[in-house]
Design a protein around this motif. Structure first.
Motif, PDB file in Angstrom:
ATOM      1  N   GLY A 234      -1.820   6.210  11.601  1.00 62.76           N
ATOM      2  CA  GLY A 234      -2.531   7.306  11.076  1.00 62.76           C
ATOM      3  C   GLY A 234      -2.200   7.895   9.538  1.00 62.76           C
ATOM      4  N   PRO A 235      -3.076   8.557   8.967  1.00 64.94           N
ATOM      5  CA  PRO A 235      -2.974   9.121   7.815  1.00 64.94           C
ATOM      6  C   PRO A 235      -2.055  10.548   7.939  1.00 64.94           C
ATOM      7  CG  PRO A 235      -5.292   9.754   8.553  1.00 64.94           C
ATOM      8  CD  PRO A 235      -4.726   8.783   9.317  1.00 64.94           C
TER       9      PRO A 235
ATOM     10  N   ASP B 245       3.962  13.755   8.717  1.00 60.78           N
ATOM     11  CA  ASP B 245       4.246  15.102   9.262  1.00 60.78           C
ATOM     12  C   ASP B 245       4.036  15.073  10.730  1.00 60.78           C
ATOM     13  OD1 ASP B 245       4.976  15.920   6.660  1.00 60.78           O
ATOM     14  OD2 ASP B 245       3.117  16.640   6.161  1.00 60.78           O
ATOM     15  N   PHE B 246       4.139  14.115  11.629  1.00 64.63           N
ATOM     16  CA  PHE B 246       3.893  13.853  12.835  1.00 64.63           C
ATOM     17  C   PHE B 246       4.512  14.775  13.783  1.00 64.63           C
ATOM     18  CE2 PHE B 246       3.686  11.244  17.041  1.00 64.63           C
ATOM     19  CZ  PHE B 246       2.687  11.691  17.543  1.00 64.63           C
ATOM     20  N   ILE B 247       3.895  15.684  14.301  1.00 66.51           N
ATOM     21  CA  ILE B 247       4.541  16.367  15.445  1.00 66.51           C
ATOM     22  C   ILE B 247       4.048  16.362  16.641  1.00 66.51           C
ATOM     23  CG2 ILE B 247       5.427  18.847  16.070  1.00 66.51           C
ATOM     24  CD1 ILE B 247       4.638  19.901  13.181  1.00 66.51           C
TER      25      ILE B 247
ATOM     26  N   VAL C  44       8.486   8.006  12.020  1.00 70.20           N
ATOM     27  CA  VAL C  44       7.711   8.797  11.093  1.00 70.20           C
ATOM     28  C   VAL C  44       7.986   8.239   9.863  1.00 70.20           C
ATOM     29  CG1 VAL C  44       7.084  10.871  12.283  1.00 70.20           C
ATOM     30  CG2 VAL C  44       9.070  10.459  10.914  1.00 70.20           C
ATOM     31  N   PRO C  45       6.995   7.837   9.148  1.00 74.96           N
ATOM     32  CA  PRO C  45       7.180   7.145   7.610  1.00 74.96           C
ATOM     33  C   PRO C  45       7.466   8.339   6.877  1.00 74.96           C
ATOM     34  CG  PRO C  45       4.891   7.504   8.141  1.00 74.96           C
ATOM     35  CD  PRO C  45       5.627   7.782   9.387  1.00 74.96           C
ATOM     36  N   LEU C  46       8.287   7.901   5.706  1.00 81.29           N
ATOM     37  CA  LEU C  46       8.645   8.724   4.698  1.00 81.29           C
ATOM     38  C   LEU C  46       7.441   9.142   3.897  1.00 81.29           C
ATOM     39  CD1 LEU C  46      12.062   7.448   3.590  1.00 81.29           C
ATOM     40  CD2 LEU C  46      11.626   9.355   5.015  1.00 81.29           C
ATOM     41  N   PRO C  47       7.436  10.288   3.211  1.00 83.03           N
ATOM     42  CA  PRO C  47       6.298  10.457   1.951  1.00 83.03           C
ATOM     43  C   PRO C  47       6.854   9.775   0.824  1.00 83.03           C
ATOM     44  CG  PRO C  47       7.309  12.490   2.776  1.00 83.03           C
ATOM     45  CD  PRO C  47       8.321  11.505   3.166  1.00 83.03           C
ATOM     46  N   SER C  48       5.736   9.305   0.006  1.00 87.58           N
ATOM     47  CA  SER C  48       5.923   8.206  -1.134  1.00 87.58           C
ATOM     48  C   SER C  48       6.901   9.104  -2.279  1.00 87.58           C
ATOM     49  CB  SER C  48       4.706   7.895  -1.639  1.00 87.58           C
ATOM     50  OG  SER C  48       4.621   7.092  -2.997  1.00 87.58           O
TER      51      SER C  48
END
Length: 591
Positions: A85-86, A90-92, A126-130
């Motif tokens: 997901g987009p 910042d997934f909590i 969780v991915p890292l921000p670009s």
């Protein structure tokens, strides 16, 4: 015998080289009782994992990753995937459970901002921000952070006239302004002390709660005065305000005064603060303000800076002020100061009673005094009460910093309790000094935000008090409640169940610490899910320090290694790990 033949004749160079290599490795394993940690270099930390080739099997590729020191690891068979997901960056999990939120019968009391944890707990990463970078170091970070680390422009635009935050090149800059801080937060802090000189920052006022804190500049600047503020706000339309605070290196947490108690003990804070925090204090029979009364220390102060305090030119503000007067009078709070400064901003300061005499003298016993049994109720998923909490009969704590080492007033009256407390303090002081702070595996200059996952009496935090960092002390809900003792010492913390996700953003802590937590935790939930949560809240380059049995350490290390973390074991009981930048590729899994 075979090796001596090769040494003499050297007829088989390949076998000769192989034998020498085997002999060296054997000697290394036999003599390496305290392994040298093989941690990431600063150049590694500045590189995103997406630009680096990844070995196909992380467990079998220790020589390539340089991730393990201290013995052979058992393989784990876990396929790691990125959270979908987009909004995954910042997934909590317990605040972003949209299925549960959608099913709510009501949102009237902020139910949609409360915790709704998914079952089972997610195991995605969780991915890292670009463009994510190693954080700006403290104290520079108080005033500026990398935009790419928290790439949220909404608050910049929304609060551009109030000097909260602005974008400057690659940075987000925090000028120290705010809705109520027209001349800056430093002026506002001094204005409070001039209004009520009884308030002496960093002496009798040490631990405060900032409600609806914005980007936590109030708490950030109070750190200079030896005051530690627990700043909190919900995850709402003020996009990422708590994430900004934690990236700045300021203590903060996601929370809301809705239908459930705040995760703090009774009588915890010396002072409460609300500057335009948009809480309807008289709602639902006054439950929100009665909850603040519960967590405020007897004799403590509540500072309220909002338009109803100093404006009477509209019916709404007059109505709010009238309701506040009625409610605070019924609660026996007295106004000890009310003031208007040169900028036209005003505040009122209330004081909570330190005795029950006023309660019994009220003409109407409404709200009622809480049942004594209510004081024993946990603050974890407990509904708000419409009653005045019992007063403990304690005197005010010793001034800071004597408070840190004084006998806590909430300590059990049993004779052995005091001896146990002072022994715990002494043990942690020696342990931190001898095993943690002098350990080359941890670069303490890069550590700012620390979490003690099972804090006990707060001895770990107390032993670090002279370093430029702060510790969030967590008391797990399944262990004896020592959080009142931690607040008595002038430290901060909250309750939590580590079988669930924490109410914080990803990548918000530099170091996670625990002491013999995982044995009891593994009997209640899957430690894989706990490790995933630790990976979520720890920053790339951040550390874990786990004191536990070797049996438990041997279970944890393969999990960390499967996440491409560095790890080493010291003295047969300390697992030190460091998180890297590795993330699995989008749309694929790693096992």
């Amino acid at each position: 015998m075979g090796i001596s033949v090769f040494l003499k004749e050297r007829k088989y160079p390949f076998l000769f080289a192989l034998s020498v290599l085997f002999l060296c490795v054997t000697l290394l394993l036999l003599t390496n009782s305290t392994p040298t940690p093989l941690f990431l270099s600063s150049s590694d930390l500045h590189s995103s994992s997406s630009s680096q080739p990844q070995p196909s099997n992380p467990i079998a590729s220790t020589a390539k990753t340089g991730a393990v020191s201290g013995g052979e690891l058992a393989a784990v068979n876990i396929s790691w995937e990125l959270c979908p997901g987009p909004l995954a960056v910042d997934f909590i999990p317990c605040l972003d459970n949209f299925k549960a939120i959608k099913a709510l019968q009501s949102r009237r009391h902020m139910e949609h901002r409360e915790r709704h944890c998914p079952t089972p707990s997610p195991r995605c990463l969780v991915p890292l921000p670009s463009g994510y970078k190693v954080k700006v170091p403290w104290p520079k970070s108080r005033d500026m952070i990398w935009y790419d680390n928290v790439p949220h422009p909404k608050l910049v635009e929304y609060k551009k006239d109030q000097n909260w935050v602005r974008k400057s090149g690659d940075y987000l800059v925090f000028p120290g302004g705010g809705t109520q801080f027209k001349e800056g937060v430093t002026h506002y802090i001094e204005y409070i002390q001039k209004t009520l000189p009884t308030i002496v920052w960093g002496k009798n006022i040490r631990v405060i709660l900032d409600v609806g804190c914005g980007v936590a500049s109030f708490g950030g600047y109070l750190l200079d005065k030896n005051v530690i503020a627990m700043s909190f706000a919900p995850k709402d339309e003020h996009e990422a305000q708590i994430q900004f605070a934690l990236e700045r290196g300021i203590p903060a947490t996601l929370s809301v005064i809705g239908t459930q108690r705040l995760t703090f003990p009774d009588d915890a804070f010396d002072l409460l603060h609300c500057a335009r925090c948009r809480v309807h204090w008289d709602a639902d029979g006054g439950k929100p303000l009665l909850e603040l009364n519960r967590v405020l220390r007897p004799g403590g102060f509540f500072i309220w800076s909002a338009t109803p305090v100093y404006r009477d030119d509209n019916e709404r503000d007059r109505g709010v002020w009238k309701s506040m007067v009625a409610l605070t009078t019924a609660m026996c709070w007295k106004v000890v100061a009310k003031s208007l400064d040169s900028t036209g901003i005003g505040l009122v300061i209330y004081q909570k009673p330190d005795s029950t005499s006023c309660y019994s003298e009220r003409q109407q016993h409404d709200p009622p005094v809480c049942d004594p049994k209510d004081k024993k109720t946990s603050s974890w998923y407990a509904p708000l009460s419409r009653c005045l909490s019992q007063l403990p009969g304690y005197s005010w704590p010793a001034p800071w910093p004597q408070r840190l080492i004084s006998k806590p007033q909430s300590l059990s009256p049993e004779p052995e309790s005091e001896e146990k407390f002072y022994k715990d303090t002494k043990v942690w002081s020696a342990l931190v000094s001898n095993s943690y702070r002098n350990n080359a595996a941890i670069n303490w200059s890069s550590v700012r935000n620390v979490m003690d996952m099972n804090a006990g009496y707060g001895g770990f935090a107390a032993a670090l008090i002279d370093l430029p960092l702060w510790v969030m002390n967590v008391i797990p809900v399944h262990v004896p409640d020592t959080l009142p003792i931690i607040f008595d010492r002038g430290l901060i913390g909250f309750y939590h169940d580590w079988c669930e996700s924490l109410s914080t953003y990803p990548r918000t802590y530099d170091l996670l610490h625990s002491s013999f937590l995982f044995q009891s935790l593994s009997q209640r939930c899957d430690i894989v899910e706990v490790v995933v949560e630790m990976d979520r809240i720890l920053r790339p380059g951040g550390y874990i320090v786990i004191q536990d049995t070797m049996e438990m350490i041997d279970k944890l290390r393969p999990l960390l290694h499967s996440l491409q973390w560095s790890s080493t074991v010291h003295q047969g009981q300390f697992l030190i790990g460091q998180k890297g930048f590795w993330r699995p590729a989008r749309g694929s899994s790693r096992s």
